[in-house]
Design an enzyme around this catalytic site. Structure first.
Site, PDB file in Angstrom:
ATOM      1  N   LYS A 283       5.834   9.513   7.768  1.00 50.38           N
ATOM      2  CA  LYS A 283       6.938   9.180   6.650  1.00 50.38           C
ATOM      3  C   LYS A 283       7.154  10.543   5.751  1.00 50.38           C
ATOM      4  O   LYS A 283       8.342  10.764   5.556  1.00 50.38           O
ATOM      5  CB  LYS A 283       6.860   8.112   5.799  1.00 50.38           C
TER       6      LYS A 283
ATOM      7  N   ARG B   2      -5.839  14.221   6.005  1.00 50.17           N
ATOM      8  CA  ARG B   2      -4.654  14.527   5.471  1.00 50.17           C
ATOM      9  C   ARG B   2      -5.116  15.477   4.414  1.00 50.17           C
ATOM     10  O   ARG B   2      -6.121  15.256   3.464  1.00 50.17           O
ATOM     11  CB  ARG B   2      -3.883  13.468   4.985  1.00 50.17           C
TER      12      ARG B   2
ATOM     13  N   ARG C  42      -5.536  -0.500   4.076  1.00 48.18           N
ATOM     14  CA  ARG C  42      -4.235  -0.027   3.967  1.00 48.18           C
ATOM     15  C   ARG C  42      -3.468  -0.461   5.176  1.00 48.18           C
ATOM     16  O   ARG C  42      -2.494  -1.091   5.361  1.00 48.18           O
ATOM     17  CB  ARG C  42      -3.859   1.317   3.358  1.00 48.18           C
TER      18      ARG C  42
HETATM   19  P1  ADP Z   1       0.864   6.051   2.566  1.00 46.15           P
HETATM   20  O1  ADP Z   1       1.332   7.627   2.723  1.00 46.15           O
HETATM   21  O2  ADP Z   1      -0.591   5.765   3.237  1.00 46.15           O
HETATM   22  O3  ADP Z   1       1.885   5.125   3.424  1.00 46.15           O
HETATM   23  P2  ADP Z   1       1.782   5.864   0.146  1.00 46.15           P
HETATM   24  O4  ADP Z   1       1.627   7.282  -0.683  1.00 46.15           O
HETATM   25  O5  ADP Z   1       3.095   5.300   0.328  1.00 46.15           O
HETATM   26  O6  ADP Z   1       0.589   5.577   1.148  1.00 46.15           O
HETATM   27  O7  ADP Z   1       1.121   4.780  -1.008  1.00 46.15           O
HETATM   28  C1  ADP Z   1      -0.012   4.619  -1.698  1.00 46.15           C
HETATM   29  C2  ADP Z   1      -0.427   3.702  -2.378  1.00 46.15           C
HETATM   30  O8  ADP Z   1       0.540   3.188  -3.530  1.00 46.15           O
HETATM   31  C3  ADP Z   1      -0.317   2.287  -1.528  1.00 46.15           C
HETATM   32  O9  ADP Z   1      -1.463   2.054  -0.870  1.00 46.15           O
HETATM   33  C4  ADP Z   1      -0.047   1.112  -2.881  1.00 46.15           C
HETATM   34  O10 ADP Z   1      -1.284   0.791  -3.383  1.00 46.15           O
HETATM   35  C5  ADP Z   1       0.941   1.861  -3.625  1.00 46.15           C
HETATM   36  N1  ADP Z   1       2.230   1.785  -3.412  1.00 46.15           N
HETATM   37  C6  ADP Z   1       3.189   2.484  -2.697  1.00 46.15           C
HETATM   38  N2  ADP Z   1       4.448   1.944  -2.501  1.00 46.15           N
HETATM   39  C7  ADP Z   1       4.216   0.733  -2.695  1.00 46.15           C
HETATM   40  C8  ADP Z   1       5.196  -0.523  -2.782  1.00 46.15           C
HETATM   41  N3  ADP Z   1       6.236  -0.207  -2.382  1.00 46.15           N
HETATM   42  N4  ADP Z   1       4.622  -1.523  -3.132  1.00 46.15           N
HETATM   43  C9  ADP Z   1       3.373  -1.801  -3.809  1.00 46.15           C
HETATM   44  N5  ADP Z   1       2.435  -0.692  -3.634  1.00 46.15           N
HETATM   45  C10 ADP Z   1       3.001   0.545  -3.292  1.00 46.15           C
HETATM   46  P1  ADP Z   2       2.951   9.059   5.593  1.00 45.54           P
HETATM   47  O1  ADP Z   2       3.750   9.439   4.441  1.00 45.54           O
HETATM   48  O2  ADP Z   2       3.269   8.013   6.503  1.00 45.54           O
HETATM   49  O3  ADP Z   2       1.664   8.089   5.157  1.00 45.54           O
HETATM   50  P2  ADP Z   2       2.268  11.464   6.233  1.00 45.54           P
HETATM   51  O4  ADP Z   2       3.737  12.277   6.469  1.00 45.54           O
HETATM   52  O5  ADP Z   2       1.570  12.019   4.941  1.00 45.54           O
HETATM   53  O6  ADP Z   2       2.227  10.033   6.480  1.00 45.54           O
HETATM   54  O7  ADP Z   2       1.203  12.083   7.486  1.00 45.54           O
HETATM   55  C1  ADP Z   2      -0.181  11.794   7.686  1.00 45.54           C
HETATM   56  C2  ADP Z   2      -0.941  12.803   8.362  1.00 45.54           C
HETATM   57  O8  ADP Z   2      -0.563  12.829   9.426  1.00 45.54           O
HETATM   58  C3  ADP Z   2      -0.873  14.145   7.542  1.00 45.54           C
HETATM   59  O9  ADP Z   2      -2.161  14.822   7.847  1.00 45.54           O
HETATM   60  C4  ADP Z   2       0.249  14.849   8.251  1.00 45.54           C
HETATM   61  O10 ADP Z   2      -0.022  16.179   8.440  1.00 45.54           O
HETATM   62  C5  ADP Z   2      -0.171  14.344   9.949  1.00 45.54           C
HETATM   63  N1  ADP Z   2       1.069  14.146  10.656  1.00 45.54           N
HETATM   64  C6  ADP Z   2       2.699  14.092  10.505  1.00 45.54           C
HETATM   65  N2  ADP Z   2       3.269  13.968  11.296  1.00 45.54           N
HETATM   66  C7  ADP Z   2       2.556  14.201  12.449  1.00 45.54           C
HETATM   67  C8  ADP Z   2       2.767  14.280  13.825  1.00 45.54           C
HETATM   68  N3  ADP Z   2       3.897  14.232  14.466  1.00 45.54           N
HETATM   69  N4  ADP Z   2       1.753  14.500  14.737  1.00 45.54           N
HETATM   70  C9  ADP Z   2       0.478  14.610  14.185  1.00 45.54           C
HETATM   71  N5  ADP Z   2       0.034  14.539  12.826  1.00 45.54           N
HETATM   72  C10 ADP Z   2       1.349  14.221  11.955  1.00 45.54           C
END
Ligand code: ADP
Ligand code: ADP
Ligand code: ZN
Length: 206
Positions: free
Chosen positions: A13, A122, A164
């Site tokens: 994302k 990551r 998560r």
């Molecule tokens: P990821 O990249 O793994 O999807 P995020 O950066 O979006 O993780 O979120 C990290 C943490 O922040 C989550 O595990 C949660 O604790 C909190 N968080 C983020 N977005 C939300 C939301 N919409 N509602 C509740 N908690 C959230």
């Molecule tokens: P999210 O915001 O959904 O938690 P991230 O964009 O931070 O996910 O991506 C999570 C991990 O996967 C990072 O280490 C990123 O570099 C890697 N990643 C993102 N897109 C791809 C892809 N298309 N193929 C392989 N690895 C990816």
């Protein structure tokens, strides 16, 4: 255009959000980034959020929804927004709907079995939040976009990632059906090169 990015932790994302935000000129609003910023600055929101983010649990809905509502009222959201990581459960989706409607919900689909490796490898820029993966950094320790230092998020460890992914399956995955019923869901295959996934998103938004 109001866009929501849906997808499991690690689906890509944040990575795609950078590209979408540039191409469509939409503010990238990541609730995770907002919480991490508050934790760093030790604000009241940060002090509350820390124990939840550290354990991979959702920060309470009232706090999260309040933050998003306020953020969407800002001037830069007048022509649309790109929400990343919100909503994450049905209550948040319904609350959002009470003050703003999504035009498109991009569901980035990646098999859950691939996510542990994506998340544990990551690395994130401490200045701009860009995501990288150790497998593709070739030993680089600074951000390609801004030169900021890269770090590993505290919640990107096996135990917390396990929590998560469970929270995602139980609470967030039901939003796929929710937005499908509203005819705004766009399914995107999230496996493949980052630019390939982005091309699928651009095609889906046409
Ligand atoms: P990821 O990249 O793994 O999807 P995020 O950066 O979006 O993780 O979120 C990290 C943490 O922040 C989550 O595990 C949660 O604790 C909190 N968080 C983020 N977005 C939300 C939301 N919409 N509602 C509740 N908690 C959230
Ligand atoms: P999210 O915001 O959904 O938690 P991230 O964009 O931070 O996910 O991506 C999570 C991990 O996967 C990072 O280490 C990123 O570099 C890697 N990643 C993102 N897109 C791809 C892809 N298309 N193929 C392989 N690895 C990816
Ligand atoms: Zn950076």
């Amino acid at each position: 255009m109001n866009i929501i990015l849906l997808g499991a932790p690690g689906a890509g994302k944040g990575t795609q959000a950078t590209k979408i935000s540039e191409k469509y000129r939409l503010p990238h609003i990541s609730t995770g980034d907002i919480f991490r910023d508050n934790i760093k600055r030790q604000t009241p929101v940060g002090l509350l959020a820390k124990s939840y983010t550290d354990n991979g649990k959702l920060v309470p809905d009232e706090v999260t929804c309040e933050i998003v509502k306020g953020r969407l009222e800002a001037d830069d959201c007048k022509n649309g927004y790109l929400l990343d990581g919100f909503p994450r459960n049905l209550f948040q989706a319904e609350t959002l709907e009470s003050f703003s409607k999504a035009d498109a919900v991009l569901n980035i689909d990646v098999d859950l079995s691939l996510l542990m490796a994506r998340l544990c490898g990551r690395r994130v820029c401490k200045d701009c939040g860009e995501s990288y993966h150790v497998d593709f950094l070739g030993g680089k320790t600074v951000c390609e976009r801004c030169g900021g230092e890269l770090y590993q998020r505290k919640d990107d460890n096996e135990e917390t990632v396990g929590n998560r992914l469970k929270v995602y399956s139980e609470q967030t995955a039901p939003l796929i059906a929710y937005y499908s019923e509203r005819n705004v869901l766009l399914n995107i295959d999230g496996v493949g090169a980052i630019d390939e996934v982005f091309a699928r998103i651009v095609a889906a938004l046409k």
